[in-house]
Design an enzyme around this catalytic site. Structure first.
Site, mmCIF file in Angstrom:
data_model
loop_
_atom_site.group_PDB
_atom_site.id
_atom_site.type_symbol
_atom_site.label_atom_id
_atom_site.label_comp_id
_atom_site.label_asym_id
_atom_site.label_seq_id
_atom_site.Cartn_x
_atom_site.Cartn_y
_atom_site.Cartn_z
ATOM 1 C CB CYS A 1 2.355 9.588 2.463
ATOM 2 S SG CYS A 1 1.863 8.403 1.185
ATOM 3 C CB THR A 2 5.210 4.608 3.214
ATOM 4 O OG1 THR A 2 4.025 4.170 2.550
ATOM 5 C CG2 THR A 2 5.053 4.393 4.712
ATOM 6 C CD GLU A 3 3.186 5.175 -1.170
ATOM 7 O OE1 GLU A 3 3.055 3.943 -1.131
ATOM 8 O OE2 GLU A 3 2.579 5.943 -0.397
ATOM 9 C CD GLN B 1 -6.806 4.224 1.192
ATOM 10 O OE1 GLN B 1 -6.602 4.815 0.126
ATOM 11 N NE2 GLN B 1 -5.819 3.864 1.990
ATOM 12 C CG MET C 1 -1.846 -1.215 1.286
ATOM 13 S SD MET C 1 -2.652 -1.432 2.897
ATOM 14 C CE MET C 1 -1.325 -2.127 3.892
ATOM 15 C CB THR D 1 0.365 2.300 4.470
ATOM 16 O OG1 THR D 1 -0.521 3.416 4.325
ATOM 17 C CG2 THR D 1 -0.420 1.166 5.090
ATOM 18 C CG ASN D 2 2.648 7.352 7.513
ATOM 19 O OD1 ASN D 2 3.030 7.660 8.633
ATOM 20 N ND2 ASN D 2 3.496 7.145 6.511
ATOM 21 C CB THR D 3 -3.363 6.266 4.706
ATOM 22 O OG1 THR D 3 -2.765 7.439 4.157
ATOM 23 C CG2 THR D 3 -4.870 6.373 4.594
#
Length: 232
Positions: free
Chosen positions: A197-199, A52, A10, A83-85
């Site tokens: 956000c991990t991206e 989501q 994710m 993932t943060n979200t």
């Protein structure tokens, strides 16, 4: 060495970063041919993203909780949600397993406090920036003041994550937009900025700005290594 469970996919781009960071850190710590013991479950992000957007967090949490059970059954001794979200449903996931959940906001907050940061800007998806599940944990549990970008800035940050970074697209114009948002947070009094956000770390690096950046992917992954190697 304890076995680290990774609930990933994710997106898979940021999960690959987790895998690389964890294994590199274990090798640096133990030397030789050592690598990390990892159980990885990678979900189909399209399914999660649809939930989501529909606001069906209960079903999203159910899917991830089932995946977490599989990770535990495979032998993981602790779990990271990559993932943060989706830490929005961390409580639902944690309730489904009997192994510890290493929370990304806790690892980040502890690093911020160690560095003496009390007021921080937060970048991430709109869910992370606008809802309380992440900000309130930083503020109520750790006493860290959190600033978020303005509404137009939040929309830009969010859109770049989903339409570019999660698809592996890196654009110079998007980097510049992020740097503008970071500069605005600095002007408003932020002492540092969380790349929540991990991206995002795929796009913006510390060398791009004088503002201290806290890459949650790296912080979370290294906290997992410290946990896994404790008492080695």
């Amino acid at each position: 060495m304890k076995t680290i469970g990774l609930l990933g996919g994710m997106s898979w781009e940021s999960t690959a970063s987790y895998y690389a960071i964890i294994n590199t850190a274990v090798k640096e710590s133990l030397g030789g041919l050592h690598s990390a013991k990892i159980c990885l479950y990678s979900v189909d992000f399209a399914e999660i993203e649809a939930l989501q957007m529909a606001g069906d967090w209960q079903q999203a949490g159910h899917l991830l909780a089932q995946a977490a059970k599989n990770i535990a059954a495979a032998g993981a001794e602790g779990l990271l949600i990559c993932t943060n979200t989706m830490h929005k449903v961390a409580n639902q996931i944690e309730a489904a397993i009997d192994i510890p959940l290493l929370h990304i906001a806790d690892a980040t907050a502890e690093k911020l406090l160690t560095d003496g940061v009390q007021k921080v800007g937060l970048l991430g998806t709109r869910f992370t920036m606008e809802q309380d599940f992440y900000k309130s944990r930083l503020m109520e549990k750790y006493g860290i003041d959190v600033l978020v970008p303005t509404e137009p800035e939040r929309q830009s940050v969010h859109d770049i994550i989903y339409t570019e970074l999660c698809l592996g697209k890196i654009n110079v114009s998007s980097k510049q937009r992020y740097l503008e948002v970071i500069a605005q947070l600095q002007q408003r009094g932020a002492e540092a900025v969380i790349l929540g956000c991990t991206e995002i770390a795929l796009l913006v690096e510390q060398s791009d700005t004088s503002m201290p950046l806290y890459d949650t992917t790296r912080i979370h992954a290294l906290a997992a290594v410290e946990w896994a190697l404790a008492n080695q």
